[in-house]
Design a protein around this motif. Structure first.
Motif, PDB file in Angstrom:
ATOM      1  N   MET A  18      60.581 -52.093 -23.540  1.00 57.96           N
ATOM      2  CA  MET A  18      60.932 -53.355 -24.186  1.00 57.96           C
ATOM      3  C   MET A  18      59.683 -53.995 -24.791  1.00 57.96           C
ATOM      4  O   MET A  18      58.639 -54.055 -24.137  1.00 57.96           O
ATOM      5  N   PRO A  19      59.777 -54.513 -26.013  1.00 58.95           N
ATOM      6  CA  PRO A  19      58.597 -55.100 -26.665  1.00 58.95           C
ATOM      7  C   PRO A  19      58.069 -56.365 -25.999  1.00 58.95           C
ATOM      8  O   PRO A  19      56.870 -56.625 -26.034  1.00 58.95           O
ATOM      9  N   GLN A  46      56.842 -71.797  -6.586  1.00 57.36           N
ATOM     10  CA  GLN A  46      55.795 -71.170  -5.785  1.00 57.36           C
ATOM     11  C   GLN A  46      55.319 -69.920  -6.531  1.00 57.36           C
ATOM     12  O   GLN A  46      56.028 -68.906  -6.566  1.00 57.36           O
ATOM     13  N   GLU A  47      54.111 -69.994  -7.130  1.00 63.22           N
ATOM     14  CA  GLU A  47      53.656 -68.910  -8.008  1.00 63.22           C
ATOM     15  C   GLU A  47      53.449 -67.593  -7.273  1.00 63.22           C
ATOM     16  O   GLU A  47      53.963 -66.546  -7.694  1.00 63.22           O
ATOM     17  N   ALA A  48      52.664 -67.580  -6.203  1.00 58.77           N
ATOM     18  CA  ALA A  48      52.345 -66.313  -5.541  1.00 58.77           C
ATOM     19  C   ALA A  48      53.588 -65.634  -4.955  1.00 58.77           C
ATOM     20  O   ALA A  48      53.784 -64.428  -5.162  1.00 58.77           O
ATOM     21  N   PRO A  49      54.464 -66.344  -4.244  1.00 59.96           N
ATOM     22  CA  PRO A  49      55.693 -65.689  -3.794  1.00 59.96           C
ATOM     23  C   PRO A  49      56.569 -65.181  -4.939  1.00 59.96           C
ATOM     24  O   PRO A  49      57.305 -64.199  -4.771  1.00 59.96           O
ATOM     25  N   SER A  50      56.480 -65.808  -6.105  1.00 59.99           N
ATOM     26  CA  SER A  50      57.284 -65.354  -7.241  1.00 59.99           C
ATOM     27  C   SER A  50      56.948 -63.922  -7.648  1.00 59.99           C
ATOM     28  O   SER A  50      57.789 -63.198  -8.188  1.00 59.99           O
ATOM     29  N   ARG A  51      55.710 -63.501  -7.388  1.00 58.46           N
ATOM     30  CA  ARG A  51      55.275 -62.181  -7.851  1.00 58.46           C
ATOM     31  C   ARG A  51      56.101 -61.048  -7.252  1.00 58.46           C
ATOM     32  O   ARG A  51      56.186 -59.971  -7.834  1.00 58.46           O
ATOM     33  N   VAL A  52      56.697 -61.281  -6.086  1.00 60.83           N
ATOM     34  CA  VAL A  52      57.475 -60.231  -5.427  1.00 60.83           C
ATOM     35  C   VAL A  52      58.623 -59.779  -6.323  1.00 60.83           C
ATOM     36  O   VAL A  52      58.793 -58.587  -6.594  1.00 60.83           O
ATOM     37  N   ALA A  53      59.407 -60.730  -6.792  1.00 61.31           N
ATOM     38  CA  ALA A  53      60.534 -60.388  -7.661  1.00 61.31           C
ATOM     39  C   ALA A  53      60.091 -60.121  -9.089  1.00 61.31           C
ATOM     40  O   ALA A  53      60.623 -59.229  -9.761  1.00 61.31           O
ATOM     41  N   VAL A  54      59.114 -60.893  -9.570  1.00 56.71           N
ATOM     42  CA  VAL A  54      58.667 -60.739 -10.957  1.00 56.71           C
ATOM     43  C   VAL A  54      58.103 -59.344 -11.193  1.00 56.71           C
ATOM     44  O   VAL A  54      58.292 -58.753 -12.264  1.00 56.71           O
ATOM     45  N   ALA A  55      57.424 -58.776 -10.192  1.00 58.47           N
ATOM     46  CA  ALA A  55      56.924 -57.411 -10.334  1.00 58.47           C
ATOM     47  C   ALA A  55      58.067 -56.458 -10.651  1.00 58.47           C
ATOM     48  O   ALA A  55      57.916 -55.530 -11.462  1.00 58.47           O
ATOM     49  N   GLY A  56      59.227 -56.687 -10.034  1.00 58.84           N
ATOM     50  CA  GLY A  56      60.386 -55.856 -10.322  1.00 58.84           C
ATOM     51  C   GLY A  56      60.935 -56.080 -11.713  1.00 58.84           C
ATOM     52  O   GLY A  56      61.299 -55.127 -12.416  1.00 58.84           O
ATOM     53  N   VAL A  57      61.001 -57.343 -12.134  1.00 58.21           N
ATOM     54  CA  VAL A  57      61.480 -57.653 -13.487  1.00 58.21           C
ATOM     55  C   VAL A  57      60.626 -56.921 -14.518  1.00 58.21           C
ATOM     56  O   VAL A  57      61.145 -56.290 -15.456  1.00 58.21           O
ATOM     57  N   LEU A  58      59.318 -56.955 -14.339  1.00 51.07           N
ATOM     58  CA  LEU A  58      58.417 -56.391 -15.327  1.00 51.07           C
ATOM     59  C   LEU A  58      58.378 -54.872 -15.267  1.00 51.07           C
ATOM     60  O   LEU A  58      58.222 -54.205 -16.296  1.00 51.07           O
ATOM     61  N   ALA A  59      58.529 -54.311 -14.068  1.00 55.33           N
ATOM     62  CA  ALA A  59      58.615 -52.855 -13.963  1.00 55.33           C
ATOM     63  C   ALA A  59      59.889 -52.355 -14.632  1.00 55.33           C
ATOM     64  O   ALA A  59      59.896 -51.291 -15.269  1.00 55.33           O
ATOM     65  N   PHE A  60      60.972 -53.109 -14.510  1.00 52.35           N
ATOM     66  CA  PHE A  60      62.227 -52.746 -15.168  1.00 52.35           C
ATOM     67  C   PHE A  60      62.085 -52.853 -16.683  1.00 52.35           C
ATOM     68  O   PHE A  60      62.539 -51.994 -17.434  1.00 52.35           O
ATOM     69  N   ALA A  61      61.441 -53.914 -17.144  1.00 49.64           N
ATOM     70  CA  ALA A  61      61.269 -54.097 -18.585  1.00 49.64           C
ATOM     71  C   ALA A  61      60.376 -53.018 -19.181  1.00 49.64           C
ATOM     72  O   ALA A  61      60.551 -52.624 -20.334  1.00 49.64           O
ATOM     73  N   TRP A  62      59.419 -52.537 -18.408  1.00 48.99           N
ATOM     74  CA  TRP A  62      58.534 -51.473 -18.905  1.00 48.99           C
ATOM     75  C   TRP A  62      59.275 -50.141 -18.986  1.00 48.99           C
ATOM     76  O   TRP A  62      59.152 -49.409 -19.953  1.00 48.99           O
TER      77      TRP A  62
END
Length: 648
Positions: A179-180, A444-460
């Motif tokens: 995804m771009p 909460q920024e740091a706890p957000s990374r848990v799910a966001v890492a998945g969002v971005l791995a999926f988008a990649w």
């Protein structure tokens, strides 16, 4: 030479040290294994043999390579234990010293290095190739070839993961994003992130190959209620510093403004105010912009002039008025900066894919260059399928940019929760129908990374995405690679697994790992076998210890300190719930032996459970505060039911 690394405050021998201590014949038969890389690369193939970085490495950068990326690669090698990184202009043949070549894929020196490894460059935007070839004398050749500057930067992020192992396997990685647009939108209500939070988040985005951060905090008055007003000089300077950090992280800093509650669409003065705001931000280095028209009414105009210009208020008229304004903004952006990325907008109807007069107006009137955001089939959708995205493409007349409202926790149903489940229930293949995904994270920024890492791995790489593997990798990253801290984080994440929606049914269940253990205990106690009961109670005690100990392990200093600070009340409550479960296990053990102390254990467990249930969120940290939830419906229920499971 025995190399040692710090692990959780203790020194541990690396695999390299063990390998050096073994006989040569034993080393020769050690198989190379495929490394785990997050996001999952498009293609990764093992070769023959492996490469040891050793004490010194020769670094060869092709002419024109970004000095910052060269410095990053040098830092990654040093972090991996290399003591001396020397520079060279050409690639020497053979020798025991490992050579690292970096640069654009079309640079002659990089082409030659790839050819030595039998590799070909990836030719997609942001793409890269990494080739590792073992040498005959223990050294080898590692080549990082970027399709463009962003691709080479992404290659460096993958190299960081590859060299965590002292023996680097011979391999070829060819990779590019599906995804771009991939990133986050700070678009939640409630307390915005601090500038320090944003800086940390930009560095995190770089590590997972994201390329977009949208600044859109709902509580920034100069972006919403007072949008016509200029920012104070200090705030403008801080935003400029943040934009500079984003550029260093190869992340596009997008500034979002929300004029909808008061704008007069037909007033040239308001259009000029928007342009002035963007001009000021362009002056501090921000070149990407966004107009948010969500969470507003389109059943009434903000000014009489709009009624005269567009007729009676309503969905279709709103779509026409918005299109006219946005088209003018897009034209102004292009005129002032031909290289500027297209304007992004979020429509008033952002939450479904059903056709409507409003969407039809946008489809017909909105400049096709403008990117439209869409949140899925609901504000917080339980799942998103390819047919859903196709319907949105049809409704808006273009592929949409998904605004995924996960793991955001600014709505009533999420009160008392951190949302730490893996990113799931988004269908592989969505990359064919979306221009990208932006995750809306938590306050909460740091706890957000848990799910966001998945969002971005999926988008990649949505086709190669594995939710659980990415979840585990997010825990390891927060834990700095420490095994014990990673396990403690995963224990905690499981107690925050429930993912609510705006309805009554969550789209991810609560505490599945813990529930499986507790259900197993119930079943074995019900079976009536004495040995099975004892084993069940022992397993329960071990699980209780893991829960009770997790908070102290997470706070021990190994885990990212921002995580422990922002999750403080949840960690406080987790420890109390863990102790309550320890007492519950003791009560069941006593009851199984006919010991009258069982009643006291159960009473103490009930008291601690009540204390745990009373722990409150940090005041003002989230839009909806209240009692902290820890594995609710699972842990509390078991502790309440336990006194009746064995007669005492």
């Amino acid at each position: 030479m025995i190399r040692r690394i710090a692990t959780g405050g203790r020194l541990a021998l690396t695999v390299a040290a063990v390998a050096l201590a073994q006989p040569v014949a034993a080393q020769a038969v050690q198989p190379a294994t495929l490394p785990a890389i997050i996001p999952t690369p498009v293609s990764m193939t093992l070769g023959t043999g492996s490469v040891t970085l050793g004490r010194s490495v020769v670094l060869v950068a092709a002419p024109g390579t970004d000095p910052a990326t060269v410095a990053l690669v040098r830092a990654i090698l040093t972090e991996a234990g290399v003591q001396a990184v020397t520079s060279a202009q050409r690639v020497a043949k053979g020798g025991a010293q490992t050579r690292v070549v970096i640069g654009a894929a079309d640079a002659a020196i990089v082409r030659d290095a790839l050819a030595q490894s039998g590799a070909t460059p990836d030719d997609r935007p942001e793409g890269y190739t990494i080739a590792v070839t073992a040498g005959g004398e223990g050294g080898g050749l590692i080549t990082l070839a970027g399709r463009d500057a962003d691709g080479l930067f992404h290659a460096a992020q993958t190299l960081r993961q590859v060299v965590r192992r002292p023996m680097v396997p011979a391999l070829v990685i060819r990779d590019h994003p599906a995804m771009p647009i991939r990133g986050t939108i700070e678009g939640f209500y409630g307390a915005p992130w601090s500038m320090a939070d944003r800086t940390s988040h930009l560095d995190f985005l770089a590590s997972v190959k994201a390329n977009t951060y949208v600044y859109s905090p709902k509580d920034d008055p100069y972006a919403r209620d007072r949008w016509r007003e200029a920012y104070p000089a200090a705030t403008l300077t801080a935003l400029g510093t943040l934009a500079q950090r984003a550029r260093a992280d190869h992340v596009d800093f997008v500034y979002a403004i929300s004029p909808g509650p008061s704008i007069c669409f037909s007033d040239p003065a308001d259009a000029a105010a928007l342009e002035r705001k963007f001009d000021a931000l362009r002056g501090i280095g921000i070149r990407s912009f966004y107009v948010a028209l969500d969470d507003i009414e389109y059943t009434k105009w903000n000014c009489e002039a709009d009624k005269a210009a567009f007729g009676a208020s309503g969905a279709e008229a709103a779509g026409i008025a918005q299109s006219r304004l946005l088209n003018a903004v897009q034209a102004d952006l292009t005129a002032k900066d031909p290289r500027a990325r297209p304007l992004i907008m979020v429509p008033t109807e952002y939450y479904d894919a059903k056709d409507s007069p409003y969407k039809a107006a946008l489809r017909k009137a909105l400049d096709p260059r403008i990117v439209v955001q869409w949140t899925g089939t609901d504000v917080v959708p339980p799942a998103i399928s390819i047919p859903d995205a196709k319907a949105a493409t049809k409704a808006f007349g273009r592929k949409t940019l998904l605004w995924d409202n996960y793991p955001v926790n600014d709505y009533a149903q999420s009160a008392g929760r951190l949302l730490l489940a893996p990113y799931a229930k988004r269908e592989a293949g969505l990359s064919d129908e979306l221009t990208g995904i932006l995750s809306n994270p938590m306050n909460q920024e740091a706890p957000s990374r848990v799910a966001v890492a998945g969002v971005l791995a999926f988008a990649w790489n949505d086709a190669g995405y594995d939710a659980d593997l990415t979840w585990h990798a997010a825990a390891r990253d927060l834990a700095g690679g420490d095994t014990r801290a990673t396990a403690a984080l995963l224990t905690f994440f499981d107690t925050q697994h429930l993912a609510p929606t705006f309805g009554s049914q969550p789209w991810q269940e609560q505490a599945p790992r813990l529930k499986a253990v507790l259900d197993g205990v119930r079943e074995r106690l019900a079976d009536g076998d004495a040995d099975a009961r004892r084993r069940a109670i022992a397993d329960l005690a071990a699980q209780a210890d893991a829960l009770a100990d997790a908070s102290d392990i997470i706070r021990s200093g190994v885990v990212d300190p921002g995580f422990a600070t922002q999750a403080r009340p949840w960690l406080d409550a987790l420890q109390l719930w863990g102790r309550a479960l320890q007492l519950t296990a003791a009560g069941l053990g006593a009851a199984d032996q006919g010991n009258a102390a069982a009643a006291r254990y159960f009473a103490d467990a009930k008291r601690l459970a009540a204390q745990a249930a009373a722990v409150q969120t940090i005041p003002g940290a989230t839009r909806f505060g209240g009692a902290v939830k820890i594995a609710d419906g699972v842990l509390d229920r078991f502790i309440a039911d336990a006194p009746g499971l064995i007669a005492s």
